[in-house]
Design a protein around this motif. Structure first.
Motif, PDB file in Angstrom:
ATOM      1  N   VAL A   1       8.243   7.778   4.016  1.00 34.31           N
ATOM      2  CA  VAL A   1       9.359   8.332   3.247  1.00 34.31           C
ATOM      3  C   VAL A   1       9.505   7.614   1.904  1.00 34.31           C
ATOM      4  N   ASN A   2       9.470   6.296   1.924  1.00 37.45           N
ATOM      5  CA  ASN A   2       9.633   5.545   0.667  1.00 37.45           C
ATOM      6  C   ASN A   2       8.423   5.717  -0.248  1.00 37.45           C
ATOM      7  N   ASP A   3       7.226   5.768   0.371  1.00 34.95           N
ATOM      8  CA  ASP A   3       6.008   5.993  -0.418  1.00 34.95           C
ATOM      9  C   ASP A   3       6.031   7.383  -1.064  1.00 34.95           C
ATOM     10  N   TYR A   4       6.632   8.325  -0.352  1.00 32.39           N
ATOM     11  CA  TYR A   4       6.752   9.700  -0.864  1.00 32.39           C
ATOM     12  C   TYR A   4       7.529   9.693  -2.187  1.00 32.39           C
ATOM     13  N   GLU A   5       8.656   8.941  -2.202  1.00 39.76           N
ATOM     14  CA  GLU A   5       9.481   8.879  -3.411  1.00 39.76           C
ATOM     15  C   GLU A   5       8.730   8.172  -4.541  1.00 39.76           C
ATOM     16  N   MET A   6       8.008   7.091  -4.200  1.00 44.73           N
ATOM     17  CA  MET A   6       7.226   6.387  -5.235  1.00 44.73           C
ATOM     18  C   MET A   6       6.111   7.290  -5.760  1.00 44.73           C
ATOM     19  N   GLY A   7       5.514   8.032  -4.846  1.00 44.56           N
ATOM     20  CA  GLY A   7       4.435   8.941  -5.239  1.00 44.56           C
ATOM     21  C   GLY A   7       4.899   9.961  -6.254  1.00 44.56           C
TER      22      GLY A   7
ATOM     23  N   PHE B   1      -1.059  13.179  -3.194  1.00 48.86           N
ATOM     24  CA  PHE B   1      -0.499  13.221  -1.841  1.00 48.86           C
ATOM     25  C   PHE B   1      -1.604  13.690  -0.892  1.00 48.86           C
ATOM     26  N   ILE B   2      -2.093  12.804  -0.072  1.00 46.68           N
ATOM     27  CA  ILE B   2      -3.210  13.151   0.824  1.00 46.68           C
ATOM     28  C   ILE B   2      -2.736  13.062   2.280  1.00 46.68           C
ATOM     29  N   ASN B   3      -2.673  14.214   2.930  1.00 48.73           N
ATOM     30  CA  ASN B   3      -2.290  14.269   4.344  1.00 48.73           C
ATOM     31  C   ASN B   3      -3.552  14.035   5.179  1.00 48.73           C
ATOM     32  N   ILE B   4      -3.518  13.000   6.034  1.00 44.26           N
ATOM     33  CA  ILE B   4      -4.733  12.686   6.802  1.00 44.26           C
ATOM     34  C   ILE B   4      -4.636  13.118   8.277  1.00 44.26           C
TER      35      ILE B   4
ATOM     36  N   LYS C   1       0.862  -1.193   0.000  1.00 43.16           N
ATOM     37  CA  LYS C   1       0.000   0.000   0.000  1.00 43.16           C
ATOM     38  C   LYS C   1       0.889   1.231   0.000  1.00 43.16           C
ATOM     39  N   VAL C   2       0.499   2.257  -0.739  1.00 50.64           N
ATOM     40  CA  VAL C   2       1.341   3.458  -0.881  1.00 50.64           C
ATOM     41  C   VAL C   2       0.587   4.674  -0.352  1.00 50.64           C
ATOM     42  N   THR C   3       1.210   5.294   0.698  1.00 51.85           N
ATOM     43  CA  THR C   3       0.641   6.506   1.326  1.00 51.85           C
ATOM     44  C   THR C   3       1.682   7.615   1.191  1.00 51.85           C
ATOM     45  N   PRO C   4       1.719   8.310   0.068  1.00 51.01           N
ATOM     46  CA  PRO C   4       2.841   9.233  -0.203  1.00 51.01           C
ATOM     47  C   PRO C   4       3.021  10.347   0.821  1.00 51.01           C
TER      48      PRO C   4
END
Length: 873
Positions: free
Chosen positions: A285-291, A298-301, A278-281
């Motif tokens: 940190v790693n999801d951010y790069e994939m995003g 990019f959704i800040n919750i 699952k990717v939460t950009p």
């Protein structure tokens, strides 16, 4: 020469009646204040500024004892020594304390506003800010208190702002959205170095995501199911055959209903978990790069306090992240989308200051570009322009500098150096300067403050307020600091010095040991294993505490400390005191005459003078190599063994001679040597040495041992022959004393000694007789061993002491046989235990090691007793 005092020293040394008196004397006479003096070379240390509202810890004790030893040593060596003290405003720590204080009063900082909150911060600083500096005085530090600095002082504040503006205008500071470590407690970004990783026993949840327009599911594993509310993609490895037909399709995010893509990325490991991630950009940190690579949303919750915000379903908003975690799991179970749950241990990052798990958080922050600053800072260490002690820290420094990231320098706090950037309310114009825009009413200043380290990185040069002072005192000489801030502070000060002063900030960095308890655990409040240094000072005295921690702290090795170990320092202080008391007691009846100081010298005098010079040379060498622990042990050995145990003992017979001139010469010389010896000890034990120094001679007001000259090494006074002769005497006397003790020879009885081997000189014979309580010495290279005599071997010579007539030989034989039988019984028991494989394989390693040591000790003791028994035949 000052006039000798004839008053007797009190029977016992009482540090409590001495230490405050002398610290007040030093401060009142401004003995440690430094001004520019072109005739003198400066030696400068800047204190690592403790938190302004902090209290003294054992780490501070070690660090400041080392700094004080260096500064006192160099001051006595004739340098213009300048030790600049000060404190750090500690943004996060101070703001947290003030916020909590207001909360207890029912006041919310957001309600009262920034200006009012800052008033409380200044009040708090005024109330608690002086505690640690008062405590440092109790330790005896010779800081220049007239130069005390604070990172929020008007001058220093201005210099921090100037530095920001300078770098901003050079294009080295920029603002951007980046993934940062977010502390929900302080509601601020924190650096990587402020994150502490802990092993946490948690869960791994396997969640099923429905593939759109099919009856298939993609299963993902996560330790943070609450973040799925911000998922914007599913990643798989492009080589993974299981998912090849799903790449490019969409899944429907449970609970939220959002459609998110399945895409391929090499970052995903084929073998890990289910192979789908699952990717939460916005929250990894790693999801951010994939995003970024796959143009995901990019959704800040989360809100700044880690509660959920308006980007999650309405019924899950404004809830704590861990409450949301439970609710998400409940929903998945209800939807039959929870595949399974496993126990899982992983490392979780905690905010060092906030004490709570951090959140990777997408946030707009200020950053300082590091590549151009890091390169020259790396080179000066590689080239040896700055030396690290111990040097193994160079590798750690190099690794960090070669992999350095841009520095997030903004913090979402109010207490600190506010970023000098303003935004025009009417357009998109940005203004940055040391002074606000003229039409200030049309501008809004940035709310953030600078990271604390973005102010203290200027410390080495901005504690000096004028160019003249900077030119004289900078670069500083030695920085003494803990290795855990090598990146926070040491590296950044090197960058800052090279950037703003075009020179290194210091020549040597001494990295202190870590103080641990006897179990090897780092001392901390939470473990309750850290003694209050002020309590230790109250019980043992500051000198005893200082000396003990230095004695226990080899360069580059951790210190295993317990309060009881301060007996080392206390006993040493008492040894010095008793030696001084003995000499001054004799001065009441024997005149001190400096005309006789170099007269009537015998080889014991030649020896102690030579030992003093050799010791002095070793101390200088150790201090120059930054081996302060070694210097302390060299001093300890000379004072305790050479001067107190041997020289004073050897001088006694001459002090009691009938020749008044001899008596006067011996005492005058001993007092002169004692006074010089106090100077060697002074950098490490300032209070007792100052007290005795003033008790020996009348001194002028304002005089101090700390500003007297350190002895200078004189190679012409080194007498190797005398040192060898006395060393031989010491070994012979020690052997005789050991035989006396082992054979229970009454102290009142004189013994005869036979020495086979080295020819014993007349001088050696004289002192062996005096110190060993020997009646006759028989010396020949082929001398026979007398019947029923104890023996020892010393420096290639055999020593025999006939026992007949001194002890009852039958009683002694019987005692030895009983001791041998008793120990052989004990040895049998421990041997049996060690031959048991179950014990050796299952008992704790330290227990087995102790039993093996017992066995070795008892075997050695039995062999020795058998030799002694043979000697009695």
């Amino acid at each position: 020469m000052s006039e000798l005092k004839t008053a007797e020293l009190p029977k016992a040394y009482n540090p409590n009646s001495v230490e405050d008196k002398w610290y007040a004397y030093w401060e009142n006479h401004k003995l440690y204040h430094s001004e520019i003096d072109p005739k003198k070379k400066a030696y400068t240390i800047v204190i690592p500024p403790p938190n302004v509202t902090g209290i003294l810890t054992m780490g501070h004790i070690l660090n400041n004892s080392i700094q004080d030893a260096f500064i006192r040593y160099k001051r006595m060596k004739g340098f213009n020594a300048c030790w600049v003290p000060g404190t750090d405003h500690a943004s996060i720590a101070t703001e947290a304390k003030v916020t909590n204080y207001l909360k207890e009063q029912g006041v919310d900082k957001r309600q009262i506003g920034r200006d009012e909150f800052l008033k409380y911060c200044w009040e708090w600083t005024a109330k608690y800010g002086g505690i640690i500096t008062k405590q440092l005085r109790k330790l005896g530090v010779s800081c220049d208190w007239q130069r005390e600095r604070f990172t929020m002082d008007e001058h220093y504040y201005g210099k921090v702002i100037e530095a920001f503006v300078n770098l901003y205008k050079k294009g080295k500071i920029y603002r951007g959205f980046r993934m940062v470590n977010w502390c929900p407690a302080s509601k601020s970004a924190i650096s990587d170095e402020e994150v502490i990783y802990r092993q946490v026993n948690g869960k791994l949840w396997y969640l099923k995501y429905p593939v759109k327009d099919s009856n298939r599911f993609v299963i993902v594993a996560t330790t943070r199911p609450e973040t799925m509310l911000g998922d914007t993609g599913i990643a798989v490895n492009p080589k993974d055959e299981r998912y090849k037909d799903l790449i490019g399709k969409m899944v429907v995010l449970p609970i939220v209903g959002r459609e998110i893509p399945i895409f391929a990325d090499d970052y995903v490991e084929l073998e890990f978990g289910t192979g789908a991630v699952k990717v939460t950009p916005a929250h990894d940190v790693n999801d951010y790069e994939m995003g970024k690579r796959h143009n995901l949303e990019f959704i800040n919750i989360f809100n700044p306090d880690a509660s959920t915000n308006g980007n999650v379903p309405e019924d899950l908003r404004n809830l704590d992240r861990y409450v949301v975690r439970e609710k998400v799991i409940e929903r998945f179970e209800a939807l039959e989308l929870l595949e399974k749950t496993e126990d899982y241990t992983n490392k979780v990052g905690y905010s060092e200051r906030g004490g709570v798990p951090i959140e990777p958080y997408l946030s707009e922050q200020w950053f300082l570009k590091m590549d151009e600053l890091a390169c020259p800072a790396l080179e000066v260490v590689k080239e040896g322009k700055i030396h690290f002690h111990p040097d193994h820290w160079v590798k750690t420094y190099e690794h960090w500098m070669e992999n350095i990231q841009d520095w997030c320098i903004s913090r979402q706090l109010w207490w600190g150096h506010r970023i000098p950037v303003w935004y025009n309310k009417n357009n998109h114009e940005t203004y940055c300067d040391v002074t606000p825009p003229e039409d200030i009413e049309n501008w809004r200043q940035d709310e953030d403050v600078l990271d604390t380290w973005a102010s203290s990185w200027l410390w080495a040069h901005e504690v000096f307020k004028s160019k003249e002072e900077q030119n004289y005192y900078y670069p500083t000489d030695t920085l003494v600091t803990a290795p855990d801030i090598i990146f926070f502070w040491v590296a950044r000060m090197i960058m800052s010095g090279l950037e703003f002063m075009h020179d290194i900030p210091f020549k040597d960095v001494y990295f202190t040991s870590v103080i641990r308890d006897l179990q090897g655990r780092k001392m901390s409040k939470s473990l309750g294993n850290s003694p209050d240094p002020l309590d230790v000072i109250e019980e043992y005295g500051a000198d005893a505490l200082r000396f003990s921690v230095l004695y226990l702290a080899p360069l580059g090795q951790d210190v295993l400390f317990s309060t009881e170990k301060c007996e080392i320092g206390r006993n040493f202080a008492n040894k010095i005191w008793n030696a001084g008391r003995y000499l001054l007691m004799n001065a009441q009846s024997i005149p001190v005459n400096n005309d006789l100081k170099d007269k009537y010298r015998d080889f014991a005098d030649e020896w102690i003078i030579s030992r003093f010079e050799s010791t002095l040379k070793q101390i200088d060498e150790a201090m120059n190599r930054f081996e302060i622990n070694n210097a302390v042990k060299i001093i300890y050995s000379y004072v305790w063994n050479d001067f107190c145990d041997w020289y004073i003992e050897m001088s006694k017979s001459r002090l009691y001679s009938d020749d008044e001139n001899v008596k006067s010469a011996v005492l005058t010389r001993a007092l002169s040597l004692f006074e010089e010896m106090l100077k060697l000890v002074h950098p490490f034990m300032p209070f007792i040495t100052e007290e005795i120094w003033h008790l020996i001679y009348e001194r002028k007001d304002g005089e101090s041992i700390s500003t007297s000259d350190f002895p200078k090494f004189d190679p012409s006074l080194v007498n190797s022959e005398a040192e060898d002769q006395i060393h031989f005497v010491q070994e012979i006397v020690t052997a005789i004393r050991n035989i006396r003790g082992e054979m229970n020879i009454p102290p009142s009885k004189f013994v005869n000694v036979y020495i086979r081997g080295k020819k014993v000189t007349e001088n050696e014979t004289l002192y062996i007789k005096k110190l060993g309580k020997v009646e006759n010495i028989f010396n020949h290279e082929n001398i026979e061993k007398p019947k029923a005599s104890a023996s020892s071997v010393v420096a290639g010579s055999d020593i025999f002491v006939p026992l007949e007539g001194l002890i009852d030989l039958d009683v002694e034989r019987n005692r030895l046989q009983k001791d041998i039988a008793r120990l052989e019984g004990s040895l049998m028991g421990v041997s049996k235990k060690l031959s048991n494989e179950n014990f050796v394989n299952n008992a704790p390693a330290d227990v087995v090691a102790k039993e093996r040591q017992k066995k070795a000790d008892w075997e050695e003791k039995i062999n020795k007793l058998k030799t002694m028994l043979d000697d009695l035949k």
